[in-house]
Design a protein around this motif. Structure first.
Motif, short mmCIF file in Angstrom:
data_model
loop_
_atom_site.label_atom_id
_atom_site.label_comp_id
_atom_site.label_asym_id
_atom_site.label_seq_id
_atom_site.Cartn_x
_atom_site.Cartn_y
_atom_site.Cartn_z
N CYS A 1 0.54 43.86 2.31
CA CYS A 1 -0.43 44.47 1.41
C CYS A 1 -1.49 43.43 1.06
CB CYS A 1 0.24 45.01 0.14
SG CYS A 1 1.11 43.77 -0.83
N LEU A 2 -2.64 43.91 0.67
CA LEU A 2 -3.76 43.05 0.32
C LEU A 2 -3.77 42.81 -1.19
CD1 LEU A 2 -6.49 41.60 0.78
CD2 LEU A 2 -7.59 43.85 0.63
N VAL A 3 -3.81 41.55 -1.59
CA VAL A 3 -3.88 41.19 -3.00
C VAL A 3 -5.23 40.54 -3.27
CG1 VAL A 3 -2.85 39.84 -4.87
CG2 VAL A 3 -1.39 40.83 -3.08
N TRP B 1 3.15 34.62 2.02
CA TRP B 1 1.69 34.79 1.90
C TRP B 1 1.03 34.32 3.18
CZ3 TRP B 1 -0.38 37.09 -2.37
CH2 TRP B 1 0.38 37.11 -3.53
N ASP B 2 -0.08 34.97 3.54
CA ASP B 2 -0.94 34.46 4.62
C ASP B 2 -2.36 34.92 4.36
OD1 ASP B 2 -1.65 36.97 6.01
OD2 ASP B 2 0.44 37.05 6.61
N VAL B 3 -3.28 34.42 5.16
CA VAL B 3 -4.70 34.73 4.97
C VAL B 3 -5.29 35.39 6.22
CG1 VAL B 3 -5.15 32.97 3.23
CG2 VAL B 3 -5.28 32.35 5.65
N GLN B 4 -4.46 36.06 7.00
CA GLN B 4 -4.97 36.78 8.16
C GLN B 4 -5.75 38.00 7.69
OE1 GLN B 4 -1.94 37.76 10.99
NE2 GLN B 4 -0.93 35.77 10.83
N THR B 5 -6.95 38.14 8.18
CA THR B 5 -7.77 39.28 7.81
C THR B 5 -7.51 40.47 8.72
OG1 THR B 5 -9.59 38.48 9.20
CG2 THR B 5 -9.59 37.81 6.89
N ARG B 6 -6.87 40.26 9.85
CA ARG B 6 -6.52 41.35 10.76
C ARG B 6 -5.01 41.40 10.91
NH1 ARG B 6 -11.12 44.27 10.83
NH2 ARG B 6 -12.91 42.95 11.26
N LEU B 7 -4.48 42.62 10.94
CA LEU B 7 -3.04 42.79 11.06
C LEU B 7 -2.71 43.54 12.34
CD1 LEU B 7 -1.78 43.80 7.51
CD2 LEU B 7 -1.40 41.65 8.69
N ARG C 1 4.35 30.97 -4.54
CA ARG C 1 2.91 30.76 -4.69
C ARG C 1 2.23 30.68 -3.32
NH1 ARG C 1 5.28 27.57 -8.69
NH2 ARG C 1 4.56 28.03 -10.82
N ALA C 2 1.02 31.19 -3.26
CA ALA C 2 0.23 31.10 -2.04
C ALA C 2 -0.40 29.72 -1.96
CB ALA C 2 -0.85 32.18 -2.04
N ARG D 1 -2.90 37.98 1.94
CA ARG D 1 -1.95 39.00 2.33
C ARG D 1 -0.57 38.66 1.77
NH1 ARG D 1 -4.50 43.52 4.37
NH2 ARG D 1 -5.94 42.98 6.06
N LEU D 2 0.10 39.65 1.21
CA LEU D 2 1.47 39.49 0.76
C LEU D 2 2.37 40.29 1.69
CD1 LEU D 2 3.52 38.56 -1.44
CD2 LEU D 2 3.11 40.76 -2.55
N VAL D 3 3.40 39.64 2.24
CA VAL D 3 4.32 40.28 3.17
C VAL D 3 5.71 40.26 2.56
CG1 VAL D 3 5.25 40.29 5.51
CG2 VAL D 3 2.91 39.50 5.11
N THR D 4 6.35 41.43 2.48
CA THR D 4 7.70 41.54 1.94
C THR D 4 8.61 42.22 2.98
OG1 THR D 4 7.20 43.67 0.91
CG2 THR D 4 6.88 41.70 -0.43
N ASP D 5 9.90 41.98 2.83
CA ASP D 5 10.86 42.54 3.80
C ASP D 5 11.49 43.83 3.32
OD1 ASP D 5 12.37 41.51 1.75
OD2 ASP D 5 13.95 40.72 3.06
N ARG D 6 11.14 44.29 2.10
CA ARG D 6 11.75 45.50 1.56
C ARG D 6 10.89 46.02 0.41
NH1 ARG D 6 16.94 42.43 -0.72
NH2 ARG D 6 16.36 41.14 1.05
N TRP D 7 11.18 47.23 0.00
CA TRP D 7 10.55 47.75 -1.22
C TRP D 7 11.09 46.98 -2.42
CZ3 TRP D 7 7.44 52.34 -1.83
CH2 TRP D 7 7.09 52.93 -0.62
N ALA D 8 10.20 46.61 -3.31
CA ALA D 8 10.65 45.81 -4.45
C ALA D 8 9.65 45.94 -5.59
CB ALA D 8 10.80 44.33 -4.05
N GLU D 9 10.15 45.64 -6.79
CA GLU D 9 9.29 45.53 -7.98
C GLU D 9 8.88 44.07 -8.09
OE1 GLU D 9 8.30 47.74 -10.31
OE2 GLU D 9 9.29 49.53 -9.51
#
Length: 345
Positions: free
Chosen positions: A131-133, A158-164, A25-26, A92-100
């Motif tokens: 990716c942006l959620v 999760w994070d709330v950075q608007t710039r990447l 959860r964020a 922002r959602l950050v993942t370390d791999r491709w996933a469902e």
């Protein structure tokens, strides 16, 4: 000892997989609202079409909206909405791999989820990186709760950075390609073609969007994914677009702000330059219509050399004028000992 070690390994693996499957959860999100409900009820069409009278609070496909967001904490990942109305959440959602991944917003409010501009339901393929959620939640009363959670076989943060920082290639997948720009006289309207990578990583999706002088979206997804803006009419009230047809190029004329969409020509072969006349009533274009090698018996065809009878001969374009009100066409030139480079009214 071997049996104990094997049991320990199996138990550790089961615990690890269970941990991955737990929803993440964020605990902090960006919040926008409350906003009045969209016209016609809670159903939101995120696109503004030439034939639709729906204007959303924001466009979920336009990337991170530059609006007056409020960063707020979510106790145990659950956010309480203080007032009824339409609320937008972003993170922002950050993942370390491709996933469902499966996204969960709770069942206390009616909510819709977009991932990088695509509305999602159930499990969604998410590439590695950020990716942006966006979540649109409709609260009927004060005190309704909503959460932003995801789960799947990947490391999730999760994070709330608007710039990447786009120094990493896997994070650059959100970058859009901008092309085929057309600007109306005095900057009243701007048309652009934007393409983005699909969420599954296979291919790209594109659309023509029209914005006003303030950058507000006027219309989107005009002419289909293959359409490209060409030019605005001299009065700035209509946009000429081209797209690939079955055997040539189609020309479309869209009138701002709600249409209609008018087909000027269909399957035009060898289409080249296009110019509005100063009044905007006629269109000058160069094409090879009437000179196709597949039509040798056409009485209108003019043969200038024996080489034209070769099947792979490419005919030279010549000038046509089309009356946009009546659709009547007039042929101005025929191929001769010249090459058409440009033309002007």
């Amino acid at each position: 000892m071997r049996l104990v070690a094997a049991l320990t390994l199996v138990l550790s693996l089961a615990v690890a997989l269970a941990a991955v499957a737990d929803p993440v959860r964020a605990d902090r999100v960006l919040r926008l609202g409350p906003l009045p409900a969209a016209p016609g009820g809670d159903e939101l069409d995120p696109r503004v079409h030439a034939t639709a009278e729906v204007v959303p609070e924001l466009d979920p496909r336009a990337g991170w909206p530059d609006l007056d967001w409020t960063e707020t904490g979510a106790a145990s990942g659950v956010l309480t909405l203080p007032e009824p109305g339409v609320w937008w959440l972003a993170a922002r959602l950050v993942t370390d791999r491709w996933a469902e991944l499966a996204f969960d917003v709770g069942d206390a409010v009616a909510a819709t989820v977009w991932v990088d501009g695509e509305q999602v339901e159930g499990e969604t393929p998410v590439p590695s990186g950020a990716c942006l959620v966006l979540v649109r939640a409709v609260a009927d009363a004060a005190g309704a709760t909503v959460q932003l959670a995801a789960e799947g076989d990947a490391a999730i943060a999760w994070d709330v950075q608007t710039r990447l920082d786009l120094s990493r290639f896997d994070r650059a997948r959100m970058m859009a390609s901008l092309g085929s720009l057309a600007v109306a006289p005095r900057g009243k309207l701007v048309a652009r073609h934007v393409s983005r990578r699909n969420l599954d990583g296979e291919g790209r999706r594109g659309a023509v969007a029209v914005l006003d002088g303030r950058g507000e979206l006027v219309a989107d997804d005009l002419g289909g994914p293959d359409a490209r803006p060409v030019a605005f009419r001299p009065d700035g009230e209509a946009l000429l677009m081209r797209r690939s047809g079955d055997e040539g190029t189609d020309l479309l004329l869209w009138t701002s702000p709600r249409g209609p969409m008018h087909t000027v020509v269909t399957d035009e072969p060898g289409l080249g330059l296009m110019r509005f006349d100063p009044s905007g009533r006629r269109l000058l274009l160069a094409s090879t219509r009437g000179l196709e090698a597949s039509d040798p018996d056409d009485d209108r065809r003019r043969w200038d050399a024996l080489r034209e009878r070769v099947t792979d001969w490419n005919p030279r374009p010549h000038l046509h004028v089309i009356d946009l009100e009546t659709g009547l066409r007039r042929v101005l030139t025929r191929p001769g000992d010249h090459t058409l480079d440009d033309a002007a009214w």
